[in-house]
Write an enzyme that holds these catalytic residues in place. Structure first.
Site, PDB file in Angstrom:
ATOM      1  N   GLY A 218       0.770  -1.086   0.061  1.00  0.00           N
ATOM      2  CA  GLY A 218      -0.162   0.064  -0.109  1.00  0.00           C
ATOM      3  C   GLY A 218       1.025   1.331   0.055  1.00  0.00           C
ATOM      4  CB  SER A 219       0.140   4.805   0.652  1.00  0.00           C
ATOM      5  OG  SER A 219      -0.728   4.301   1.947  1.00  0.00           O
ATOM      6  CD  GLU A 221      -1.044   9.369   4.655  1.00  0.00           C
ATOM      7  OE1 GLU A 221      -1.520   8.915   3.821  1.00  0.00           O
ATOM      8  OE2 GLU A 221      -1.278  10.277   5.198  1.00  0.00           O
ATOM      9  CD  GLU A 240       7.214  -5.111  -2.177  1.00  0.00           C
ATOM     10  OE1 GLU A 240       7.554  -4.024  -2.631  1.00  0.00           O
ATOM     11  OE2 GLU A 240       7.766  -6.196  -2.305  1.00  0.00           O
ATOM     12  CB  CYS A 274       3.629   0.166  -6.768  1.00  0.00           C
ATOM     13  SG  CYS A 274       3.926  -1.216  -7.284  1.00  0.00           S
ATOM     14  CD  GLN A 321      -4.794   7.912  -6.423  1.00  0.00           C
ATOM     15  OE1 GLN A 321      -4.746   8.376  -5.289  1.00  0.00           O
ATOM     16  NE2 GLN A 321      -3.961   8.505  -7.237  1.00  0.00           N
ATOM     17  CD  GLU A 371       2.890   6.307  -5.602  1.00  0.00           C
ATOM     18  OE1 GLU A 371       2.490   6.204  -4.294  1.00  0.00           O
ATOM     19  OE2 GLU A 371       2.962   5.010  -6.066  1.00  0.00           O
TER      20      GLU A 371
HETATM   21  P1  NAD Z   1      -3.376   2.357   1.239  1.00  0.00           P
HETATM   22  O1  NAD Z   1      -2.133   2.374   2.005  1.00  0.00           O
HETATM   23  O2  NAD Z   1      -4.343   3.461   1.418  1.00  0.00           O
HETATM   24  O3  NAD Z   1      -4.107   1.072   1.758  1.00  0.00           O
HETATM   25  C1  NAD Z   1      -3.716  -0.210   1.534  1.00  0.00           C
HETATM   26  C2  NAD Z   1      -4.599  -1.261   2.455  1.00  0.00           C
HETATM   27  O4  NAD Z   1      -3.993  -0.772   3.737  1.00  0.00           O
HETATM   28  C3  NAD Z   1      -5.902  -1.211   2.210  1.00  0.00           C
HETATM   29  O5  NAD Z   1      -6.279  -2.570   2.394  1.00  0.00           O
HETATM   30  C4  NAD Z   1      -6.209  -0.427   3.441  1.00  0.00           C
HETATM   31  O6  NAD Z   1      -7.666  -0.557   3.876  1.00  0.00           O
HETATM   32  C5  NAD Z   1      -5.210  -0.937   4.557  1.00  0.00           C
HETATM   33  N1  NAD Z   1      -5.112  -0.042   5.655  1.00  0.00           N
HETATM   34  C6  NAD Z   1      -5.339   1.478   5.499  1.00  0.00           C
HETATM   35  N2  NAD Z   1      -5.064   1.865   6.678  1.00  0.00           N
HETATM   36  C7  NAD Z   1      -4.763   0.934   7.388  1.00  0.00           C
HETATM   37  C8  NAD Z   1      -3.737   0.961   8.887  1.00  0.00           C
HETATM   38  N3  NAD Z   1      -3.759   1.883   9.632  1.00  0.00           N
HETATM   39  N4  NAD Z   1      -3.104  -0.357   9.121  1.00  0.00           N
HETATM   40  C9  NAD Z   1      -3.375  -1.410   8.367  1.00  0.00           C
HETATM   41  N5  NAD Z   1      -3.953  -1.304   7.183  1.00  0.00           N
HETATM   42  C10 NAD Z   1      -4.575  -0.255   6.690  1.00  0.00           C
HETATM   43  O7  NAD Z   1      -3.117   2.087  -0.284  1.00  0.00           O
HETATM   44  P2  NAD Z   1      -3.945   2.134  -1.727  1.00  0.00           P
HETATM   45  O8  NAD Z   1      -4.370   3.513  -1.748  1.00  0.00           O
HETATM   46  O9  NAD Z   1      -4.929   0.915  -1.531  1.00  0.00           O
HETATM   47  O10 NAD Z   1      -2.806   1.941  -2.607  1.00  0.00           O
HETATM   48  C11 NAD Z   1      -1.979   2.421  -3.132  1.00  0.00           C
HETATM   49  C12 NAD Z   1      -0.736   2.865  -2.868  1.00  0.00           C
HETATM   50  O11 NAD Z   1      -0.153   1.377  -2.710  1.00  0.00           O
HETATM   51  C13 NAD Z   1       0.165   3.527  -3.777  1.00  0.00           C
HETATM   52  O12 NAD Z   1       1.158   4.303  -2.917  1.00  0.00           O
HETATM   53  C14 NAD Z   1       1.143   2.553  -4.340  1.00  0.00           C
HETATM   54  O13 NAD Z   1       2.333   2.758  -5.094  1.00  0.00           O
HETATM   55  C15 NAD Z   1       1.206   1.447  -3.365  1.00  0.00           C
HETATM   56  N6  NAD Z   1       1.450   0.089  -4.018  1.00  0.00           N
HETATM   57  C16 NAD Z   1       2.711  -0.658  -3.840  1.00  0.00           C
HETATM   58  C17 NAD Z   1       2.996  -1.553  -4.605  1.00  0.00           C
HETATM   59  C18 NAD Z   1       4.189  -2.604  -4.180  1.00  0.00           C
HETATM   60  O14 NAD Z   1       4.326  -3.742  -4.466  1.00  0.00           O
HETATM   61  N7  NAD Z   1       5.312  -1.626  -3.760  1.00  0.00           N
HETATM   62  C19 NAD Z   1       2.082  -2.257  -5.218  1.00  0.00           C
HETATM   63  C20 NAD Z   1       0.903  -1.969  -5.450  1.00  0.00           C
HETATM   64  C21 NAD Z   1       0.583  -0.615  -4.760  1.00  0.00           C
END
Ligand code: NAD
Length: 468
Positions: A218-219, A221, A240, A274, A321, A371
């Protein structure tokens, strides 16, 4: 509406509460997903912990189950792909590739070996180093590739002997819930659990006492919150996270060929990858030609509902987004950048945005420094290659990057200077199951894929037999 249920302990589980899932092509709620309660999360964790005792014993059983899971998944592509398109927005053909891709990843892991290394065998001792599973894995996935990114976790975690509780993004829970339903009879009850809910559920998973490992995509943050939540219990983490991948063109490139490839690898999945190209550095002498070639590709692109045949790019996945991409593009334009193509949302319902090429733009602009994760690409001129490299590396991100050159040796020498997990030459986004994938700096901790990804779901154990 179809019914979607969670998979807990091999059973179909509905929740008392549900939440709406939006079809991004219309902007309207089209399905409901279960909102897992804390008690149901406890049940899922307990089921996974219970199943771990037997599941960790026999790797041949695990291999067979993973092969069956992959076969079933691939055979179900025609059913799963429309569910994925309906919640994610990607064209049906891309959704089909994603389902098949997830199957390919599971098959790759099904055949991997867990090494057992003898490091000493003499009069004193026989010493082996083995890889042991960790226990229950909490897996948390994002919305851009819900199935394939889940498969990067399911395959290695389960082959290594762990069990799992998987949570998809609240924007894209449906295809993953279907996956859980599909695999209910493939894995013993409790081995593979799927729960759905909002960000709160993710946070509950990371502080839950049962999991020994958190595998998060995920992100940046959220990744930092996950790392902080994991620390008090010293849970292992693989993170990741986001990227802001640079592509640097050298001065000997053939503009037409490179522009085609750069466009494809920046706008794949509508820029929501990503490790997509997110900023392009071009020598001043080629700048005008490269911008024109990229802009021509952007203008030709067919944008529309992913269920419509021939559509190349669907909508942005979700409203926040969509608003973020709109804001970053507007910020760039108000700061003096030029939209060589696109530049604004498409009129009408849904979260559609014109494929956008931003020219006459520089570092220090938000869309270059942050990003964007959407269909808008800044193209930046450079005079001196060292300066371009400094700008490419001058960021907290470090996921991947690429160098484009007619002379591949020269390209490789420059690529070696990029500070990122994957450095490509004359390609980008060339991901494969056997290739470790992860980020430097804020783009992550640990890697997925290849034997290295498998090892991330294990602990090293020394078995020392004394001969004295
Ligand atoms: P996000 O971080 O908002 O959410 C990802 C997941 O985390 C979701 O399932 C969400 O419900 C969960 N989540 C949210 N808050 C949480 C918390 N406090 N504790 C635990 N889980 C929590 O990311 P997104 O908007 O779904 O995805 C986009 C981001 O993911 C982009 O920054 C992208 O670059 C990144 N990404 C990285 C990879 C990689 O392999 N490096 C691959 C795909 C996406």
């Amino acid at each position: 509406m179809a019914e979607f249920t969670m998979t807990i302990g091999g059973r179909s589980v509905a929740a008392e509460e549900t939440f709406g899932v939006v079809n991004p092509a219309t902007g309207a709620v089209h399905e409901q997903a279960p909102d897992c309660s804390p008690a149901q999360l406890d049940e899922a964790m307990a089921a996974a912990a219970g199943a771990y005792r037997d599941w960790k014993r026999d790797i041949e059983v695990r291999r067979k189950a993973l092969h069956s899971a992959a076969d079933l998944l691939m055979a179900s592509a025609a059913d799963l792909a429309p569910v994925l398109t309906g919640e994610q927005g990607k064209p049906l053909q891309d959704a089909t590739f994603e389902v098949i891709g997830a199957g390919i990843w599971l098959k790759y892991f099904a055949d991997l070996e867990l090494p057992r290394e003898v490091i000493q065998d003499d009069d004193n001792a026989f010493v082996e180093v083995v890889r042991r599973p960790m226990g229950v894995v909490a897996a948390i996935a994002p919305w851009n590739f819900p199935l394939v990114l889940a498969s990067w976790k399911i395959g290695p975690a389960l082959l290594a002997g762990n069990t799992m509780v998987l949570k998809p993004s609240p924007y894209t829970p449906l295809a993953t819930l279907r996956l859980g339903e599909l695999l209910r009879d493939v894995f013993p009850p409790g081995v593979f659990n799927v729960v759905s809910g909002g960000d709160r559920l993710g946070a509950q998973m990371t502080t839950h006492p049962v999991p020994r490992k958190i595998s998060f995509t995920g992100s940046v943050e959220t990744g930092k919150l996950v790392a902080a939540a994991a620390a008090p219990d010293l849970k292992r983490t693989t993170l990741e996270l986001g990227g802001n991948d640079p592509a640097i063109l050298l001065d000997d490139v053939d503009v037409a060929t490179v522009a085609d490839k750069v466009f494809a690898q920046a706008f794949a999945n509508n820029g929501q990858v990503c490790s997509a190209i997110k900023r392009v550095y071009v020598p001043e002498a080629l700048y005008g030609d490269v911008v024109d070639a990229l802009a021509a590709k952007a203008r030709e692109a067919k944008v529309g509902d992913g269920m419509t045949e021939g559509v190349q790019f669907g909508p942005i996945n979700n409203k926040p987004q969509f608003e973020r991409v709109s804001e970053l593009v507007a910020d760039a334009l108000s700061g003096g950048a030029r939209a060589a193509a696109g530049g604004k949302p498409v009129d009408g319902p849904g979260y559609f945005f014109e494929p956008t090429i931003l020219a006459d733009i520089d570092d220090g602009t938000r869309i270059v420094d942050e990003e964007q994760f959407g269909p808008a690409l800044p193209v930046i001129a450079y005079r001196d290659l060292d300066e371009a490299l400094d700008r490419a590396n001058g960021t907290h991100f470090g996921l991947s990057g690429s160098v484009w050159a007619a002379d591949p040796e020269r390209g490789a020498a420059v690529a070696a200077e990029l500070e990122c997990g994957t450095s490509w030459v004359n390609t980008h986004l060339a991901l494969a199951p056997h290739q470790p994938f992860g980020g430097f700096k804020w783009s992550g901790i640990g890697v997925e894929n290849g034997p290295w990804g498998l090892h991330g779901f294990t602990e090293l154990q020394v078995i020392h037999r004394s001969k004295k």
